[in-house]
Write a protein that holds these residues in place. Sequence first.
Motif, mmCIF file in Angstrom:
data_model
loop_
_atom_site.group_PDB
_atom_site.id
_atom_site.type_symbol
_atom_site.label_atom_id
_atom_site.label_comp_id
_atom_site.label_asym_id
_atom_site.label_seq_id
_atom_site.Cartn_x
_atom_site.Cartn_y
_atom_site.Cartn_z
ATOM 1 N N LEU A 135 0.826 -1.214 0.000
ATOM 2 C CA LEU A 135 0.000 0.000 0.000
ATOM 3 C C LEU A 135 0.858 1.260 0.000
ATOM 4 N N SER A 136 1.906 1.272 0.809
ATOM 5 C CA SER A 136 2.745 2.473 0.882
ATOM 6 C C SER A 136 3.527 2.672 -0.416
ATOM 7 N N ARG A 137 4.023 1.562 -1.010
ATOM 8 C CA ARG A 137 4.719 1.671 -2.297
ATOM 9 C C ARG A 137 3.747 2.074 -3.407
ATOM 10 N N GLY A 138 2.470 1.777 -3.186
ATOM 11 C CA GLY A 138 1.452 2.149 -4.166
ATOM 12 C C GLY A 138 0.978 3.582 -4.029
ATOM 13 N N GLY A 139 1.562 4.334 -3.093
ATOM 14 C CA GLY A 139 1.269 5.760 -2.991
ATOM 15 C C GLY A 139 0.237 6.143 -1.949
ATOM 16 N N LEU A 140 -0.246 5.172 -1.134
ATOM 17 C CA LEU A 140 -1.236 5.505 -0.121
ATOM 18 C C LEU A 140 -0.552 6.034 1.137
ATOM 19 N N ASN A 141 -1.249 6.887 1.854
ATOM 20 C CA ASN A 141 -0.761 7.447 3.120
ATOM 21 C C ASN A 141 -1.196 6.505 4.239
ATOM 22 N N VAL A 142 -0.292 5.571 4.630
ATOM 23 C CA VAL A 142 -0.709 4.434 5.450
ATOM 24 C C VAL A 142 0.212 4.240 6.653
ATOM 25 N N GLY A 143 -0.399 4.025 7.821
ATOM 26 C CA GLY A 143 0.331 3.732 9.046
ATOM 27 C C GLY A 143 0.335 2.242 9.343
ATOM 28 N N LEU A 144 1.276 1.811 10.163
ATOM 29 C CA LEU A 144 1.441 0.411 10.549
ATOM 30 C C LEU A 144 1.407 0.320 12.062
ATOM 31 N N ALA A 145 0.529 -0.525 12.617
ATOM 32 C CA ALA A 145 0.389 -0.549 14.079
ATOM 33 C C ALA A 145 -0.250 -1.860 14.524
ATOM 34 N N GLY A 146 -0.632 -1.884 15.803
ATOM 35 C CA GLY A 146 -1.223 -3.076 16.397
ATOM 36 C C GLY A 146 -0.179 -3.867 17.136
ATOM 37 N N ASN A 147 -0.053 -5.135 16.781
ATOM 38 C CA ASN A 147 0.908 -6.022 17.427
ATOM 39 C C ASN A 147 2.306 -5.843 16.852
ATOM 40 N N ILE A 148 2.486 -4.813 16.047
ATOM 41 C CA ILE A 148 3.739 -4.595 15.323
ATOM 42 C C ILE A 148 3.926 -3.089 15.155
ATOM 43 N N GLY A 149 5.161 -2.649 15.135
ATOM 44 C CA GLY A 149 5.413 -1.231 14.886
ATOM 45 C C GLY A 149 5.102 -0.353 16.084
ATOM 46 N N LYS A 150 4.899 0.933 15.812
ATOM 47 C CA LYS A 150 4.643 1.920 16.860
ATOM 48 C C LYS A 150 3.182 1.870 17.305
ATOM 49 N N SER A 151 2.942 2.349 18.506
ATOM 50 C CA SER A 151 1.600 2.348 19.080
ATOM 51 C C SER A 151 0.578 3.005 18.152
ATOM 52 N N ALA A 298 -4.838 -4.922 -1.410
ATOM 53 C CA ALA A 298 -4.337 -3.882 -2.310
ATOM 54 C C ALA A 298 -5.272 -3.679 -3.498
ATOM 55 N N LYS A 299 -5.732 -4.768 -4.080
ATOM 56 C CA LYS A 299 -6.631 -4.675 -5.233
ATOM 57 C C LYS A 299 -7.944 -3.991 -4.836
ATOM 58 N N ALA A 300 -8.414 -4.259 -3.622
ATOM 59 C CA ALA A 300 -9.642 -3.615 -3.138
ATOM 60 C C ALA A 300 -9.464 -2.111 -2.981
ATOM 61 N N GLN A 301 -8.219 -1.661 -2.798
ATOM 62 C CA GLN A 301 -7.941 -0.214 -2.740
ATOM 63 C C GLN A 301 -7.618 0.337 -4.124
ATOM 64 N N GLU A 302 -7.794 -0.498 -5.149
ATOM 65 C CA GLU A 302 -7.634 -0.114 -6.553
ATOM 66 C C GLU A 302 -6.210 0.287 -6.902
ATOM 67 N N LEU A 303 -5.223 -0.403 -6.315
ATOM 68 C CA LEU A 303 -3.841 -0.173 -6.708
ATOM 69 C C LEU A 303 -3.586 -0.758 -8.094
ATOM 70 N N ARG A 304 -2.630 -0.193 -8.790
ATOM 71 C CA ARG A 304 -2.300 -0.657 -10.130
ATOM 72 C C ARG A 304 -1.566 -2.004 -10.079
ATOM 73 N N ASN A 305 -1.817 -2.850 -11.056
ATOM 74 C CA ASN A 305 -1.187 -4.163 -11.096
ATOM 75 C C ASN A 305 0.331 -4.074 -11.133
ATOM 76 N N ALA A 306 0.862 -3.125 -11.897
ATOM 77 C CA ALA A 306 2.320 -3.004 -12.009
ATOM 78 C C ALA A 306 2.944 -2.663 -10.660
ATOM 79 N N SER A 307 2.298 -1.789 -9.902
ATOM 80 C CA SER A 307 2.802 -1.416 -8.581
ATOM 81 C C SER A 307 2.742 -2.603 -7.623
ATOM 82 N N MET A 308 1.625 -3.332 -7.650
ATOM 83 C CA MET A 308 1.488 -4.514 -6.791
ATOM 84 C C MET A 308 2.563 -5.546 -7.103
ATOM 85 N N LYS A 309 2.787 -5.799 -8.377
ATOM 86 C CA LYS A 309 3.764 -6.825 -8.775
ATOM 87 C C LYS A 309 5.166 -6.439 -8.320
#
Length: 456
Positions: A135-151, A298-309
């Motif tokens: 998602l982040s490589r696909g250009g979305l403004n996305v945070g990572l949290a929960g049982n991993i990363g920062k609070s 990722a596909k549900a967020q309509e990311l491009r196939n080339a970016s996903m690959k």
Amino acid sequence: MTAIPTYHYPQQGKLTVLGAGESGVGTAILAQQKGFDVWVSDSGIIAEPYKSQLRTAGIAFEEGAHTADKILASDIVVKSPGIPNTVAIVRQLRAQRIPVIAEIEFAAQYTDAKLICITGSNGKSTTTMLTWHILSRGGLNVGLAGNIGKSFALQVATADYDYYVLELSSFMLDDMEYFRADVAVLLNITSDHLDRYDYKLENYIDSKFRIIRNQRADDLFIYCADDPLTLEGLKKHKPSAKTLPISLMQQFEAGAYLQGNNLVINIPPQERFVMDIHELSLQGKHNVYNNMASGLVAKAQELRNASMKESMGSFKNIPHRLEFVACIAGVNYINDSKATNVNAVWYALESLAPQIVLIMGGVDKGNDYEMLRDLVRTKVRAIVCIGKDNSRIYDSLEEDAQIIVNSSSMRDAVEIASHLAKKGDTVLLSPACASFDWFKNFEDRGDQFKEAVMNL
């Protein structure tokens, strides 16, 4: 952005945080920002960096004990997921009908970001990181949290993300009532943590299915159609959201599946995504499932196939999960310290070639080692046990393993394994057990393994 659900909790007054780790300190800072009278209580010793954060924020705290009278005067309590609901202070709080909730539930009240939530007995950390990466490589403004990363709470207080990818453990899900996932991913369910669920598998299944609680028709639920315990749970827990299955054995009009060696992701009317599984950066059958789940998100967020690959071909796995450490004298050393249950060890053995010297053991959580027997017989040259009591490993695998030996420390285990391994072999740390008899946590266990390997 998603609509924020209604949370029927106090929005002001006295808030106590139980546990001053990453999630607890983040919760305290967010609660203070929202106008609560905040106090933090930890029965252990608070790590110095977290004390410093609390002092800087001017938040009062105690360590080494829980002052019951003060905690029971709270309007709301946010507790660490590591604190069981059976401990005395939590039972007293619930008896007095004082809300006791999770950091994730508390913080979700204060963000309108889209919440992508991932759980499962195995693979959730890898899938969470992979999803965030795509998602982040696909250009979305996305945070990572929960049982991993920062609070999560701290990020809600200090950042402004449009999306969050949240890794959720069953312990976190247990303390959620009104929380709603926009996208819920349930990778698999295997016997794990049964000591927290009265040793009843059905209780653990119920816990995992809390991830679809409060979902609506326009939300998404991604699940593994090949996983028998997930299918069993679906008989009882009926999703309200749109369902998207993943499978290596079946094909679907909407979902992710295999077609020969191609991973296919299809959410009509969008363009189908197709990628040769040999081009995935993460190899092994279990990682095909992980890529299917992340790809569907990722596909549900309509990311491009080339970016996903590109993202699925460039991702590097997280530390302590099938992490390559070194090749010494022709022997590969792999750190899989995060494998704290039998199913995770099965995945690790399944993804590696013979011959393997397996380092395993620790605090047994009611493990059933039966599912490892065939892989031990066909792939494992020797088992080196770590931990105080490995009688169950001996009882279960003695007939299938060529060699089983004990060790006195991680350094000793690595030295023994290095003598047992031959050129072309793999020494694999994949414990199947909790770490807290010899180690602080699974990270400490993995770090000690890596240090011992580099000292050979």
